[in-house]
Design a protein around this motif. Structure first.
Motif, PDB file in Angstrom:
ATOM      1  N   HIS A 232       0.834  -1.203   0.000  1.00  0.00           N
ATOM      2  CA  HIS A 232       0.000   0.000   0.000  1.00  0.00           C
ATOM      3  C   HIS A 232       0.869   1.254   0.000  1.00  0.00           C
ATOM      4  N   GLN A 233       1.941   1.203   0.752  1.00  0.00           N
ATOM      5  CA  GLN A 233       2.859   2.336   0.827  1.00  0.00           C
ATOM      6  C   GLN A 233       3.510   2.600  -0.529  1.00  0.00           C
ATOM      7  N   ARG A 234       3.886   1.536  -1.198  1.00  0.00           N
ATOM      8  CA  ARG A 234       4.499   1.668  -2.525  1.00  0.00           C
ATOM      9  C   ARG A 234       3.544   2.354  -3.497  1.00  0.00           C
ATOM     10  N   GLN A 235       2.292   1.910  -3.475  1.00  0.00           N
ATOM     11  CA  GLN A 235       1.333   2.475  -4.416  1.00  0.00           C
ATOM     12  C   GLN A 235       0.961   3.912  -4.044  1.00  0.00           C
ATOM     13  N   ALA A 236       0.908   4.204  -2.750  1.00  0.00           N
ATOM     14  CA  ALA A 236       0.557   5.558  -2.316  1.00  0.00           C
ATOM     15  C   ALA A 236       1.615   6.571  -2.743  1.00  0.00           C
ATOM     16  N   ARG A 237       2.866   6.152  -2.702  1.00  0.00           N
ATOM     17  CA  ARG A 237       3.955   7.099  -2.978  1.00  0.00           C
ATOM     18  C   ARG A 237       4.280   7.233  -4.463  1.00  0.00           C
ATOM     19  N   SER A 238       4.152   6.128  -5.211  1.00  0.00           N
ATOM     20  CA  SER A 238       4.566   6.172  -6.616  1.00  0.00           C
ATOM     21  C   SER A 238       3.406   6.112  -7.589  1.00  0.00           C
ATOM     22  N   ARG A 239       2.203   5.774  -7.066  1.00  0.00           N
ATOM     23  CA  ARG A 239       1.018   5.592  -7.911  1.00  0.00           C
ATOM     24  C   ARG A 239       1.255   4.532  -8.987  1.00  0.00           C
ATOM     25  N   SER A 240       2.245   3.650  -8.744  1.00  0.00           N
ATOM     26  CA  SER A 240       2.493   2.544  -9.663  1.00  0.00           C
ATOM     27  C   SER A 240       1.691   1.346  -9.169  1.00  0.00           C
ATOM     28  N   ASP A 241       1.928   0.185  -9.771  1.00  0.00           N
ATOM     29  CA  ASP A 241       1.199  -0.981  -9.287  1.00  0.00           C
ATOM     30  C   ASP A 241       1.715  -1.359  -7.898  1.00  0.00           C
ATOM     31  N   ASP A 242       0.975  -2.277  -7.241  1.00  0.00           N
ATOM     32  CA  ASP A 242       1.301  -2.619  -5.859  1.00  0.00           C
ATOM     33  C   ASP A 242       2.118  -3.905  -5.741  1.00  0.00           C
ATOM     34  N   LYS A 243       2.761  -4.310  -6.835  1.00  0.00           N
ATOM     35  CA  LYS A 243       3.580  -5.522  -6.791  1.00  0.00           C
ATOM     36  C   LYS A 243       4.909  -5.231  -6.083  1.00  0.00           C
ATOM     37  N   LEU A 244       5.321  -6.158  -5.242  1.00  0.00           N
ATOM     38  CA  LEU A 244       6.552  -6.000  -4.475  1.00  0.00           C
ATOM     39  C   LEU A 244       7.628  -6.937  -5.020  1.00  0.00           C
ATOM     40  N   GLU A 245       8.833  -6.416  -5.158  1.00  0.00           N
ATOM     41  CA  GLU A 245       9.937  -7.216  -5.667  1.00  0.00           C
ATOM     42  C   GLU A 245      10.326  -8.292  -4.648  1.00  0.00           C
ATOM     43  N   ARG A 246      10.646  -9.469  -5.168  1.00  0.00           N
ATOM     44  CA  ARG A 246      11.034 -10.575  -4.293  1.00  0.00           C
ATOM     45  C   ARG A 246      12.230 -10.197  -3.413  1.00  0.00           C
ATOM     46  N   GLY A 247      13.235  -9.539  -4.000  1.00  0.00           N
ATOM     47  CA  GLY A 247      14.418  -9.162  -3.234  1.00  0.00           C
ATOM     48  C   GLY A 247      14.082  -8.246  -2.068  1.00  0.00           C
ATOM     49  N   ASP A 248      13.169  -7.302  -2.302  1.00  0.00           N
ATOM     50  CA  ASP A 248      12.772  -6.386  -1.223  1.00  0.00           C
ATOM     51  C   ASP A 248      12.071  -7.147  -0.100  1.00  0.00           C
ATOM     52  N   LEU A 249      11.231  -8.116  -0.476  1.00  0.00           N
ATOM     53  CA  LEU A 249      10.522  -8.891   0.540  1.00  0.00           C
ATOM     54  C   LEU A 249      11.479  -9.772   1.334  1.00  0.00           C
ATOM     55  N   VAL A 250      12.446 -10.374   0.663  1.00  0.00           N
ATOM     56  CA  VAL A 250      13.433 -11.196   1.376  1.00  0.00           C
ATOM     57  C   VAL A 250      14.198 -10.339   2.377  1.00  0.00           C
ATOM     58  N   THR A 251      14.628  -9.142   1.944  1.00  0.00           N
ATOM     59  CA  THR A 251      15.355  -8.230   2.831  1.00  0.00           C
ATOM     60  C   THR A 251      14.526  -7.863   4.053  1.00  0.00           C
TER      61      THR A 251
END
Length: 408
Positions: A232-251
């Motif tokens: 939700h934070q990603r989409q609120a700030r960039s107005r892009s899609d809400d898909k999260l990168e695997r690397g970011d989730l692992v971190t």
């Protein structure tokens, strides 16, 4: 059995013969487990006569390394019974691409349920309960009518169009003798049902360490809330899609307060992809072996779980003020968080304090502060004016708070 099969340099014909033997062996084992061993002979006759609709369900739930062999087994079985005219293989869209596509099969994508299909599903669900002796047919018709009204309401219509989520709603409805009138109670119970589905590993081998995580309801819930909040934070700030990168989730998940290890975080994401539901993977496929991004397939659950994360820990009012400064995108998540505090966690005193802090003595001077004030008013409407007037725990609350809120 597929994993243990060593085909080596055998001919295609011998390979197919062994694969069909494994499929037959699996069918017989399933029938024995269902206490219906006598059906095995009848099944063979039906297969030879073509009086069968043959369905292989969940190709995407086979481990990536075994999917090529699973597809070979499907093709071998289809060829072994030429009289069978209809063979269906089900898979999520993400997992059915490139080398995963079965030659000779036509691809179809399931459409969302329309109003008529929702009604028929609900009727069939409760008719089955009556036939199983769990209720009378009169009670089944009454409960079906109640669930049909709820499922077709404006609040739940979008969720009900998804067969899996409609099934979840039916389970909750039957268990609770009706759907909870408070939406966050329904969402919370739906999350519980879907988590239980994740905990049933359906033969997927996992390490004992990952199994312990999957069994831990609280940890699983906190991880989902965090991921939803991030999306939700990603989409609120960039107005892009809400898909999260695997690397970011692992971190994120390898931090000590969550899973603590990189390998465990990676294993968790792989398992999530095999057991679709609240969170699904995208991209990757057999070439890479794992999804590249993840998202919540239903926005309602993302907003609800993000709202739950907003009220976790200390500094809830600070969190609400920060999100209010980012714009209207957080409004529904903030509302869900407030409803969660009242109806599921039953801490109205914390909700009073949140409302008071979002409407301080100093009046709002910018858009973010005005939005925080609006959220405070929505909380006040939720808990009701008499309840606020009866709350005398602090000097800046109760009547003093209403004196600030209403004029503004």
């Amino acid at each position: 059995a597929l994993a243990a099969l060593s085909l080596g340099s055998v001919s295609d014909r011998e390979r197919d013969r062994q694969l069909v033997a494994i499929v037959r062996q699996h069918w017989k084992a399933e029938m024995a487990e269902m206490a219906a061993p006598d059906c095995a002979e009848a099944l063979e006759q039906a297969l030879d006569g073509g009086n069968v609709l043959l369905i292989f369900d969940g190709l995407d739930e086979v481990a990536e390394r075994l999917r090529p062999r699973a597809r070979q087994a499907v093709q071998a079985a289809a060829a072994a019974f030429p009289a069978v005219s209809h063979v269906i293989v089900t898979s999520r869209i993400r997992s059915y691409a490139g080398r995963a596509v079965l030659p000779g099969f036509t691809a179809h994508t399931l459409a969302p349920f329309d109003q008529d299909k929702i009604g028929r599903f609900v009727g069939a669900w409760y008719e089955a309960q009556a036939e199983l002796g769990r209720m009378t047919f009169d009670k089944a018709r009454e409960d079906a009518a109640d669930l049909r009204r709820a499922a077709l309401s404006s609040d739940l219509r979008e969720l009900a169009s998804n067969p899996m989520l409609l099934t979840t709603m039916a389970i909750v409805h039957q268990k609770e003798i009706g759907l909870p009138k408070e939406r966050v109670r329904l969402y919370s119970k739906a999350v519980e049902v879907l988590l239980v589905r994740w905990q049933k590993r359906k033969g997927i081998a996992v390490s004992e360490e990952l199994a312990a995580v999957i069994r831990d309801d609280l940890k699983m819930r906190s991880i989902l809330e965090l991921i939803a909040y991030m999306a939700h934070q990603r989409q609120a700030r960039s107005r892009s899609d809400d898909k999260l990168e695997r690397g970011d989730l692992v971190t994120l998940l390898e931090k000590p307060e969550y899973l603590g290890k990189t390998a465990l975080a990676s294993d968790f994401l792989d398992y999530v992809d095999l057991r679709a539901g609240l969170l699904v993977g995208h991209g990757g496929g057999e070439e890479i072996g794992y999804p590249q991004t993840y998202s919540f397939p239903h926005r309602t659950f993302q907003e609800y779980l993000a709202g739950c994360h907003m009220i976790a820990g200390r500094g809830v009012a600070r969190e609400y003020r920060q999100r209010a400064a980012e714009g209207d995108y957080w409004a529904l998540a903030a509302q869900y968080g407030a409803e969660e505090m009242l109806y599921n966690r039953r801490v109205p005193e914390n909700l009073f304090d949140l409302a008071y802090q979002l409407c301080p003595a100093a009046g709002p001077t910018n858009q973010g502060q005005w939005r925080a004030l609006l959220w405070s008013g929505q909380i006040a409407a939720l808990v009701t004016r008499p309840a606020i007037e009866a709350d005398t725990a602090g000097p800046d609350g109760s009547v003093a708070y209403l004196g600030r809120l209403i004029p503004r």
